[in-house]
Design a protein around this motif. Structure first.
Motif, PDB file in Angstrom:
ATOM      1  N   THR A  21       0.846  -1.196   0.000  1.00 53.38           N
ATOM      2  CA  THR A  21       0.000   0.000   0.000  1.00 53.38           C
ATOM      3  C   THR A  21       0.881   1.246   0.000  1.00 53.38           C
ATOM      4  N   ASP A  22       0.301   2.358  -0.481  1.00 52.68           N
ATOM      5  CA  ASP A  22       1.062   3.609  -0.598  1.00 52.68           C
ATOM      6  C   ASP A  22       1.380   4.187   0.785  1.00 52.68           C
ATOM      7  N   ARG A  23       2.490   4.875   0.873  1.00 50.86           N
ATOM      8  CA  ARG A  23       2.881   5.609   2.074  1.00 50.86           C
ATOM      9  C   ARG A  23       2.990   4.708   3.309  1.00 50.86           C
ATOM     10  N   PHE A  24       3.485   3.512   3.122  1.00 51.94           N
ATOM     11  CA  PHE A  24       3.851   2.653   4.245  1.00 51.94           C
ATOM     12  C   PHE A  24       5.378   2.657   4.312  1.00 51.94           C
ATOM     13  N   SER A  25       5.917   3.340   5.310  1.00 52.52           N
ATOM     14  CA  SER A  25       7.374   3.386   5.449  1.00 52.52           C
ATOM     15  C   SER A  25       7.838   2.109   6.117  1.00 52.52           C
ATOM     16  N   PHE A  26       8.867   1.508   5.576  1.00 46.21           N
ATOM     17  CA  PHE A  26       9.283   0.188   6.046  1.00 46.21           C
ATOM     18  C   PHE A  26      10.800   0.057   5.973  1.00 46.21           C
ATOM     19  N   CYS A  27      11.423  -0.309   7.092  1.00 44.18           N
ATOM     20  CA  CYS A  27      12.860  -0.557   7.102  1.00 44.18           C
ATOM     21  C   CYS A  27      13.147  -1.915   7.707  1.00 44.18           C
ATOM     22  N   ARG A  28      13.911  -2.717   6.996  1.00 46.84           N
ATOM     23  CA  ARG A  28      14.462  -3.952   7.554  1.00 46.84           C
ATOM     24  C   ARG A  28      15.969  -3.828   7.448  1.00 46.84           C
ATOM     25  N   PHE A  45      16.823  -3.010   3.701  1.00 46.54           N
ATOM     26  CA  PHE A  45      15.993  -2.254   2.782  1.00 46.54           C
ATOM     27  C   PHE A  45      15.133  -1.250   3.541  1.00 46.54           C
ATOM     28  N   ARG A  83      12.303   1.884   2.833  1.00 47.35           N
ATOM     29  CA  ARG A  83      11.505   2.796   2.009  1.00 47.35           C
ATOM     30  C   ARG A  83      10.800   3.734   2.966  1.00 47.35           C
ATOM     31  N   TYR A  95       8.549   7.374   3.486  1.00 45.10           N
ATOM     32  CA  TYR A  95       7.754   8.427   2.880  1.00 45.10           C
ATOM     33  C   TYR A  95       7.845   9.674   3.742  1.00 45.10           C
TER      34      TYR A  95
END
Lengths: 436, 436
Positions: free
Chosen positions: A170-177, B175, B177, B179
């Protein structure tokens, strides 16, 4: 009766199902593993023992499981530091004999799942691997073609959560691994010839060696499980330990104490997997009809022993939020997500810092001098000066506060060490600054 | 002839194919869009004009396209600041009349793809949407069931790259991402009644309004494309602009100059999409037989106008690496990935900082005073004191150096502003510190 799907029947999913079972919810837990009451859980490469502390105990108390678990738990009152010289020194976790508890992941998970069998409004669906989810309709699809749909969906399915995966689409889901450069490998230490623990079982054993370390936690069957944390690549690394001679030499050089009590370490080294260490940070945790919780929302490195404890505390806090908004699950999800995230960000940071402390600082002179000063401060003003480790481990003060207070304490300890402040002045300043 | 698959025939993929076409490679570009020479490109919601600067020009020069593109590009010599009072002030980008160039994304992409038709060793496969990839075998699978396999695979398919997606399925791929809270929306400004530009076309027009801003870039057909950058949620936000009256009132309050020349902005506001602004950071870029490049490896926010320029510079640097390891593509990939990442991390940081500068600082008194001092320093020592903006925009100095030098300059400008340093002292200190 509102219907909730909980993705994942691991520690956090099963704990949450237990807590919510007493509310008027119909709960469906979707679990990819086999029914353990038929075939048992067997998981290779997952950490098999865990350190349970106050936040986790509170959740167990909430569901009345603490007594039963206590009979499967071994208290550890401090760190037993194995120096390179083979000396062992003991650093207590608190001045008043508080302990963290070594527990088996499997034992705890089974107790939690077994308790769910008492509830007619809870169904655990085993062998259902979720392959996709719609976070806006609270619908999940499994590998074997089933579809489950509910009023709300909670992703408690770990760092590699399928529900988290649906959020990333989905849009505008900030995610860092993020992965750290170290990996880990588990090795076993059997009982001694008399069938007893080879070392003091009431301590967490640490071999700090700067860039790497070995730790060992006791198990109820008188064994220890040791874990080596080591760089994947570099001068001293898993990559370099490519044959039996190299492994043997490495352990003899750095972990002689361990080599003496672990007869099978070389073969285990090649049989057991080398696992990576990562963390997950993401935002928002709540969207549509779906909430992320536990490792699915905030996986951390294991060095503060707080991963499971933080996940269990999530369950308690979510229950409070649901109680405050009894008619609006989604408002509760939103309040939970907004209020909890700064705390899990803080424990993520603390867990990384504790890695440095464990592998490095526990033998550092300046660090030890500051710990000594801190012990005196705690004796002088035990109700005022509570060390950061105790705030994290033996209290339920929000993690973000523990982070802030610890940073303040660290500055004051530096001042005392540089003789700019007396002990009393440090206590007074701490009191004043804490109330600001 | 080694075979290379380039995923994506957008700006970076098509540039890379042009550069590599002259080496002894068989190149297959896999592009999801239609063949534009049959039906034209039409993309809703993508930024339709871009600011090309020195790094990008160098890549165009490398393939001999700079002259042709120049006839489609409009030089912008500075920022035209539209104040709330409707005054306009001009801030040149350099003291020696250097310009950035407004170009159309479509025009540039078509020129790059057209040039590929000259090479018998390059095939562009249109209407092939990649749905999965194996980064260890350099194999991609498309929606229509085709499989392409090569000796090496390069993912140049943008911030939401399918190749990047395949990396995320492997262990130890970090990784992120993220916003930002702002989104953007494009609006058009037609020519005036005489068919001419409504404003000076040789400037980038900015309406800085603290939390939000409007910018406008000229197009060859005498129109401008304006872009509103605004929070998604909050007091002044896209969420609040929910009907025509509110949109109209908002623009009349903050962008009167714009309202006067944009007759259709209200209807366009509701017709055009509101797009999000994200960035991607990941590591490693190279694994197995596969490399990520351009936005697939390091998408950034658009506020320094460096996204495309950085991607084009990637292509030049990768070519250098391949020339240095003519027999080992993968060594070249590794060297490229290791050496380039610190630079794209730096431009990611600089792009975020420039957002603050554009929407806020360009009207800040302290900022303007420092810019004034900097102009004097540049006049005094033009070969020594090159402002950060020029280093990023008008040079090919590594971005990480531009970041470092800019931070040093900022400290010295503060000192001059506080009258702790004379202008000459600042230049001398800068000389000394730069050489350290």
């Amino acid at each position: 009766m509102p219907k909730i799907i909980i993705a994942g029947g691991g520690l956090v999913g099963a704990m949450l199902a237990n807590i919510l079972a007493e509310s008027s919810f119909e709960i469906h837990v979707i679990e990819k593993r086999h029914n353990p009451f038929v075939s048992g859980f067997q998981e290779k490469g997952r950490s098999i023992n865990l350190a349970l502390s106050t936040r986790g105990w509170h959740a167990l108390q909430r569901i009345g499981l603490e007594r039963e678990l206590l009979s499967h738990a071994i208290p550890m009152y401090g760190r037993a530091i194995h120096h390179l010289s083979n000396e062992i020194s003991f650093q207590p976790y608190s001045i008043d004999n508080q302990a963290i508890y070594s527990v088996s992941r499997n034992t705890l998970n089974l107790l939690l799942l077994k308790r769910l069998q008492n509830f007619s409004n809870v169904v655990v669906h085993y062998q259902k691997k979720i392959v996709s989810a719609d976070i806006f309709t609270a619908e999940v699809h499994t590998e074997c073609g089933d579809t489950f749909k509910a009023d709300a969906l909670i992703g408690a399915d770990g760092a590699f959560s399928s529900i988290q995966q649906a959020f990333t689409k989905t849009d505008r889901f900030s995610f860092c691994r993020k992965y750290i450069s170290h990996g880990y490998k588990e090795l076993s230490i059997p009982p001694d010839s008399r069938g007893d623990f080879v070392w003091n079982p009431n301590a967490l054993h640490i071999f700090p060696r700067k860039r790497f370390m070995l730790i060992a936690l006791p198990n109820c069957n008188k064994t220890f499980t040791a874990t080596l944390f080591l760089d994947f690549e570099g001068e001293e690394s898993f990559e370099k330990l490519s044959d039996e001679a190299k492994v043997s030499a490495f352990f003899k050089t750095y972990f002689e104490d361990f080599v003496r009590v672990a007869p099978n370490f070389v073969s285990e080294f090649f049989e057991n997997p080398t696992s990576s260490l990562g963390m997950v940070s993401c935002e928002p945790w709540y969207r549509g009809k779906t909430l992320l919780i536990g490792d699915a929302a905030h996986a951390i490195v294991p060095f503060y022993g707080q991963g499971m404890n933080a996940g269990f505390e999530d369950c308690l806090i979510l229950e409070e939020c649901l109680q405050k908004s009894p008619c609006d699950i989604f408002k509760a999800f939103q309040v939970f997500a907004d209020s909890r995230k700064p705390d899990t960000d803080a424990i993520a940071e603390l867990a990384m810092r504790n890695f440095i402390e464990m592998r490095d600082l526990v033998t550092d002179e300046r660090f030890l001098a500051k710990k000594q000063i801190e012990r005196e401060l705690v004796k002088m003003a035990p109700d005022v000066w509570i060390p950061q480790y105790s705030l994290v481990t033996f209290s339920r003060i929000p993690y973000r506060k523990a982070l802030e207070i610890g940073e303040l304490q660290d500055k004051l300890l530096d001042e005392v060490l540089s003789q700019n402040l007396s002990l009393w002045q440090a206590v007074e300043q701490f009191k004043n600054l804490r109330t600001c």
